[in-house]
Design an enzyme around this catalytic site. Structure first.
Site: not given
Ligand code: C5P
Length: 313
Positions: A11, A138
């Site tokens: 990401k 995350d």
């Protein structure tokens, strides 16, 4: 079932707005997560006991003990399912290690999905994400993928549907940066400067650019509140950011807590040029071209390993 392989993306945070420190020690965040096409693959195979193996570049910094989020993910899920976490976890790293691209979180998300598939746990994905949040802020996004706004400490997610494809270049640095150290430096810099910490909020221009598929507007809207802290700890990154912009990127930022630098390109060809120029500039160790958004963790079809044949005629 003999083994299960899950592919999981890296990401980049298109926006990382860092608010004040909460009573639990985490910072209040607004994070616009975007999954990009650099992948780790996690394969789990039944074994007598829990073990970890790893392959790829720069894997010296990957812990192969209980400090590894993948191992902790297997233990957590096994506990929920009332069984032993007896698997061999093999991680094939394609995501930069300690690079601010959620590599460790990705491995945790992949391990949860792979083990649940192997053990036929039938745990709903939403529940796997909730378990993931116990392992790291995350992890739920690594499972979800696409583009999403994360709030709380980053774990509460709302997808931002967009059909556009964005082209990225990632400049890899030598050595990683510790996420807690970067948050700590962010707090220190704010205190020294007497900054009043605002309540984080999503940037409307950025969300509009995403929906419109406008790379120029998105490039102008990229923002990372951790960037000054990452630059303070690693001043050389300023030259990397400048080199990528000079090469034709339409936006740049440090990815998450760094030290990877992310560059948005207007198209795929320009991304290739930016990557080449970054390497020529000598301001990074390596450069990778990728695109986003891509889906989150997914089980790969079983690989049929070809049987090698040899025949002397
Ligand atoms: O949740 P995760 O394990 O990714 O967080 C790593 C570290 O980053 C935390 O221990 C904390 O120091 C910092 N962090 C934070 N606020 C957040 C997310 C992470 O301070 N919202």
């Amino acid at each position: 079932m003999s083994s299960v392989t899950v592919s999981v993306p890296a990401k980049v945070n298109l926006q990382l707005a860092v608010g004040g420190v909460r009573p639990d020690g985490f910072h209040e965040l607004v994070s616009v997560f975007h999954a990009v096409s650099l992948y780790d693959e996690v394969t789990v195979t039944p074994a007598d006991r829990l073990s970890l193996t790893c392959e790829g570049e720069d894997i010296d910094e990957v812990p192969l003990d209980h400090g590894n989020l993948a191992a902790r993910a297997a233990i957590l899920l096994a506990d929920r399912l009332g069984r032993e976490p007896n698997v061999r976890i093999h991680i094939r790293k394609g995501i930069p290690v300690a690079g601010g691209m959620a590599g460790g979180s990705a491995d945790a998300a992949a391990t949860l999905l792979a083990c649940d598939t192997l053990w036929r746990g039938d745990t709903p994905r939403e529940m796997l994400r909730r378990l993931g949040a116990e392992l790291g802020s995350d992890v739920p996004f690594s499972d979800l993928g696409g583009t999403a706004i994360g709030t709380g400490r980053g774990e509460r997610l709302a997808s931002v549907p967009t059909t556009a494809r964005f082209h990225w270049v990632f400049a890899l640095a030598d050595g990683g940066l510790s996420t807690p150290a970067v948050y700590g430096e962010c707090d220190r810099l704010r205190e020294v400067a007497g900054v009043r910490v605002e309540r984080p909020a999503p940037r409307e221009e950025l969300i509009a650019a995403l929906r419109a598929g406008d790379a120029y507007a998105l490039g102008a809207g990229l923002v990372n509140d951790l960037q000054p802290a990452a630059l303070s700890l690693r001043p050389a990154l300023a030259a990397t950011l400048a080199a990528g912009m000079a090469a034709g990127a339409v936006g740049s930022l440090v990815s998450g807590s760094g030290p990877t630098c992310a560059f948005l390109a207007p198209d795929r060809d320009t991304a290739q040029v930016v990557a080449e120029r970054l390497i020529e500039s000598g301001t990074c160790r390596a450069a990778r071209v990728a695109f986003g958004a891509v889906p989150g963790a997914r089980v790969l079809p079983r690989r049929v390993v070809p049987v090698e044949r040899e025949n002397t005629v």
